[in-house]
Design a protein around this motif. Structure first.
Motif, PDB file in Angstrom:
ATOM      1  N   UNK A 258      -8.266 -11.390  -8.109  1.00 44.02           N
ATOM      2  CA  UNK A 258      -7.159 -11.558  -7.160  1.00 44.02           C
ATOM      3  C   UNK A 258      -6.455 -10.224  -6.947  1.00 44.02           C
ATOM      4  N   UNK A 259      -6.099  -9.950  -5.718  1.00 49.25           N
ATOM      5  CA  UNK A 259      -5.451  -8.682  -5.386  1.00 49.25           C
ATOM      6  C   UNK A 259      -3.935  -8.885  -5.359  1.00 49.25           C
ATOM      7  N   UNK A 260      -3.180  -8.096  -6.121  1.00 48.97           N
ATOM      8  CA  UNK A 260      -1.726  -8.246  -6.096  1.00 48.97           C
ATOM      9  C   UNK A 260      -1.124  -7.671  -4.817  1.00 48.97           C
ATOM     10  N   UNK A 261      -0.078  -8.322  -4.332  1.00 49.00           N
ATOM     11  CA  UNK A 261       0.640  -7.809  -3.162  1.00 49.00           C
ATOM     12  C   UNK A 261       1.529  -6.644  -3.579  1.00 49.00           C
ATOM     13  N   UNK A 262       1.975  -5.903  -2.606  1.00 45.40           N
ATOM     14  CA  UNK A 262       2.904  -4.818  -2.851  1.00 45.40           C
ATOM     15  C   UNK A 262       4.232  -5.358  -3.370  1.00 45.40           C
ATOM     16  N   UNK A 263       4.874  -4.655  -4.281  1.00 49.81           N
ATOM     17  CA  UNK A 263       6.159  -5.121  -4.802  1.00 49.81           C
ATOM     18  C   UNK A 263       7.289  -4.778  -3.838  1.00 49.81           C
ATOM     19  N   UNK A 264       8.408  -5.456  -4.028  1.00 49.76           N
ATOM     20  CA  UNK A 264       9.615  -5.087  -3.297  1.00 49.76           C
ATOM     21  C   UNK A 264      10.179  -3.817  -3.927  1.00 49.76           C
ATOM     22  N   UNK A 265      10.544  -2.869  -3.094  1.00 51.94           N
ATOM     23  CA  UNK A 265      11.061  -1.586  -3.572  1.00 51.94           C
ATOM     24  C   UNK A 265      12.502  -1.436  -3.119  1.00 51.94           C
ATOM     25  N   UNK A 266      13.360  -1.108  -4.060  1.00 50.89           N
ATOM     26  CA  UNK A 266      14.771  -0.946  -3.753  1.00 50.89           C
ATOM     27  C   UNK A 266      14.964   0.170  -2.723  1.00 50.89           C
ATOM     28  N   UNK A 267      15.769  -0.137  -1.717  1.00 52.37           N
ATOM     29  CA  UNK A 267      16.030   0.843  -0.669  1.00 52.37           C
ATOM     30  C   UNK A 267      14.985   0.867   0.419  1.00 52.37           C
ATOM     31  N   UNK A 268      13.985   0.003   0.327  1.00 53.27           N
ATOM     32  CA  UNK A 268      12.938  -0.070   1.343  1.00 53.27           C
ATOM     33  C   UNK A 268      12.798  -1.528   1.804  1.00 53.27           C
ATOM     34  N   UNK A 269      13.778  -2.026   2.566  1.00 45.63           N
ATOM     35  CA  UNK A 269      13.800  -3.454   2.935  1.00 45.63           C
ATOM     36  C   UNK A 269      12.651  -3.890   3.830  1.00 45.63           C
ATOM     37  N   UNK A 270      12.062  -2.961   4.548  1.00 42.51           N
ATOM     38  CA  UNK A 270      10.976  -3.321   5.466  1.00 42.51           C
ATOM     39  C   UNK A 270       9.615  -3.336   4.784  1.00 42.51           C
ATOM     40  N   UNK A 271       9.573  -2.965   3.517  1.00 52.38           N
ATOM     41  CA  UNK A 271       8.311  -2.935   2.787  1.00 52.38           C
ATOM     42  C   UNK A 271       8.127  -1.612   2.077  1.00 52.38           C
ATOM     43  N   UNK A 272       7.245  -1.609   1.089  1.00 51.82           N
ATOM     44  CA  UNK A 272       7.024  -0.414   0.279  1.00 51.82           C
ATOM     45  C   UNK A 272       6.407   0.708   1.107  1.00 51.82           C
ATOM     46  N   UNK A 273       7.038   1.880   1.022  1.00 47.46           N
ATOM     47  CA  UNK A 273       6.501   3.049   1.700  1.00 47.46           C
ATOM     48  C   UNK A 273       5.442   3.713   0.825  1.00 47.46           C
ATOM     49  N   UNK A 274       4.488   4.406   1.441  1.00 46.09           N
ATOM     50  CA  UNK A 274       3.478   5.090   0.630  1.00 46.09           C
ATOM     51  C   UNK A 274       4.111   6.154  -0.255  1.00 46.09           C
TER      52      UNK A 274
ATOM     53  N   UNK B 179     -11.905  10.370   7.185  1.00 47.13           N
ATOM     54  CA  UNK B 179     -11.380  11.641   7.661  1.00 47.13           C
ATOM     55  C   UNK B 179      -9.860  11.580   7.665  1.00 47.13           C
ATOM     56  N   UNK B 180      -9.229  12.702   7.474  1.00 49.95           N
ATOM     57  CA  UNK B 180      -7.761  12.742   7.380  1.00 49.95           C
ATOM     58  C   UNK B 180      -7.114  12.085   8.594  1.00 49.95           C
ATOM     59  N   UNK B 181      -7.638  12.363   9.770  1.00 50.19           N
ATOM     60  CA  UNK B 181      -7.038  11.822  10.988  1.00 50.19           C
ATOM     61  C   UNK B 181      -7.220  10.310  11.125  1.00 50.19           C
ATOM     62  N   UNK B 182      -8.121   9.740  10.351  1.00 48.67           N
ATOM     63  CA  UNK B 182      -8.355   8.295  10.423  1.00 48.67           C
ATOM     64  C   UNK B 182      -7.592   7.512   9.359  1.00 48.67           C
ATOM     65  N   UNK B 183      -6.889   8.195   8.459  1.00 48.52           N
ATOM     66  CA  UNK B 183      -6.124   7.517   7.408  1.00 48.52           C
ATOM     67  C   UNK B 183      -4.829   6.976   7.998  1.00 48.52           C
ATOM     68  N   UNK B 184      -4.642   5.675   7.904  1.00 42.38           N
ATOM     69  CA  UNK B 184      -3.479   5.015   8.507  1.00 42.38           C
ATOM     70  C   UNK B 184      -2.315   4.992   7.516  1.00 42.38           C
ATOM     71  N   UNK B 185      -1.780   6.156   7.213  1.00 39.52           N
ATOM     72  CA  UNK B 185      -0.648   6.292   6.300  1.00 39.52           C
ATOM     73  C   UNK B 185       0.344   7.268   6.912  1.00 39.52           C
ATOM     74  N   UNK B 186       1.601   6.837   6.942  1.00 39.87           N
ATOM     75  CA  UNK B 186       2.688   7.705   7.405  1.00 39.87           C
ATOM     76  C   UNK B 186       3.858   7.521   6.453  1.00 39.87           C
ATOM     77  N   UNK B 187       4.541   8.618   6.148  1.00 41.06           N
ATOM     78  CA  UNK B 187       5.612   8.583   5.149  1.00 41.06           C
ATOM     79  C   UNK B 187       6.712   7.591   5.500  1.00 41.06           C
ATOM     80  N   UNK B 188       6.952   7.364   6.805  1.00 41.79           N
ATOM     81  CA  UNK B 188       8.045   6.477   7.223  1.00 41.79           C
ATOM     82  C   UNK B 188       7.561   5.103   7.649  1.00 41.79           C
ATOM     83  N   UNK B 189       6.286   4.793   7.407  1.00 39.49           N
ATOM     84  CA  UNK B 189       5.735   3.494   7.789  1.00 39.49           C
ATOM     85  C   UNK B 189       5.328   2.709   6.540  1.00 39.49           C
ATOM     86  N   UNK B 190       5.863   1.469   6.370  1.00 41.32           N
ATOM     87  CA  UNK B 190       5.516   0.680   5.172  1.00 41.32           C
ATOM     88  C   UNK B 190       4.020   0.413   5.087  1.00 41.32           C
ATOM     89  N   UNK B 191       3.524   0.375   3.877  1.00 39.20           N
ATOM     90  CA  UNK B 191       2.140  -0.004   3.643  1.00 39.20           C
ATOM     91  C   UNK B 191       1.952  -1.481   3.979  1.00 39.20           C
TER      92      UNK B 191
END
Length: 222
Positions: A67-83, A177-189
């Motif tokens: 089973x895959x665990x979901x992302x935890x709630x992170x304090x100060x990140x109400x919209x979801x855990x940031x990377x 490839x780096x350009x295909x990685x869907x991660x942004x510092x201000x976008x929740x995982x």
């Protein structure tokens, strides 16, 4: 000198032989035709093969489905855990296949992107698919690393720290490839589809090292 009776008997024998040959060849041709039609149907997906077993690598252990665990709630990140910043993701690279050089090859790519590589080594089991293994404190780190790959198995284990292990299996997918990685510092995982609350997931026993974050316990990579 042969008589007309003998000639007639010989003709009859040949006729019967030809008839038997025609029957035998007819049955063989019909059988081959049926086999061809069946093979075409299986290939096209019209019917399922009677031996529907996936191909496996010789010597590779069967991988349990976890089973895959979901992302935890992170304090100060109400919209979801940031990377997590890549430099804050500490990862141990472990070769879980018979092919040499995989851990070092991944080290080159991931280190260039800024991930902190704790070391490389060989895990004492063979896997077909790659896995990221992590503890409850390293869930966001695991998701951040998993985003570097087109697909990745996530396995929660009983370690205490934030460091994570990447076990590289025989049927591994190279990093995107780096350009295909869907991660942004201000976008929740994004949670993996079908994930379960982390508190409900039973951690697996850590494969290695035996001591918490003891990189020296890892055998050098091939």
């Amino acid at each position: 000198m042969t008589t007309p009776g003998h000639d007639q008997a010989r003709v009859e024998r040949r006729r019967r032989e030809h008839e038997r040959q025609a029957v035998v060849f007819g049955v063989l041709i019909a059988f081959l035709a049926v086999c061809g039609i069946f093979a075409l149907a299986v290939y096209s997906g019209a019917i399922n093969a009677p031996f529907n077993r996936p191909f496996t690598t010789v010597g590779v252990s069967d991988q349990k489905t976890y089973p895959v665990p979901c992302l935890p709630a992170v304090e100060g990140q109400p919209d979801g855990a940031l990377p997590v910043a890549y430099t804050q993701v500490e990862v141990l690279l472990l070769n879980a296949s018979e092919e040499s050089g995989l851990a070092s090859a991944h080290e080159t790519v991931l280190a260039k992107r800024g991930f902190t590589i704790l070391g490389t080594g060989n895990v004492p089991r063979l896997l077909e698919e790659s896995e990221i293994r992590f503890g409850t404190r390293g869930t966001v780190q695991a998701y951040t690393l998993a985003a570097q790959f087109p697909s990745m198995r996530l396995v929660l284990d009983d370690r205490k720290g934030r460091a994570i292990d990447l076990l590289i299996g025989a049927d591994f997918d190279p990093p995107l490839k780096v350009e295909d990685v869907d991660v942004a510092a201000d976008q929740p995982l994004q949670n993996i589809e079908g994930c379960e609350p982390i508190d409900s997931v039973e951690p697996e026993q850590r494969i290695m090292p035996t001591e918490e974050d003891d990189v020296d316990a890892v055998r050098p990579a091939k």
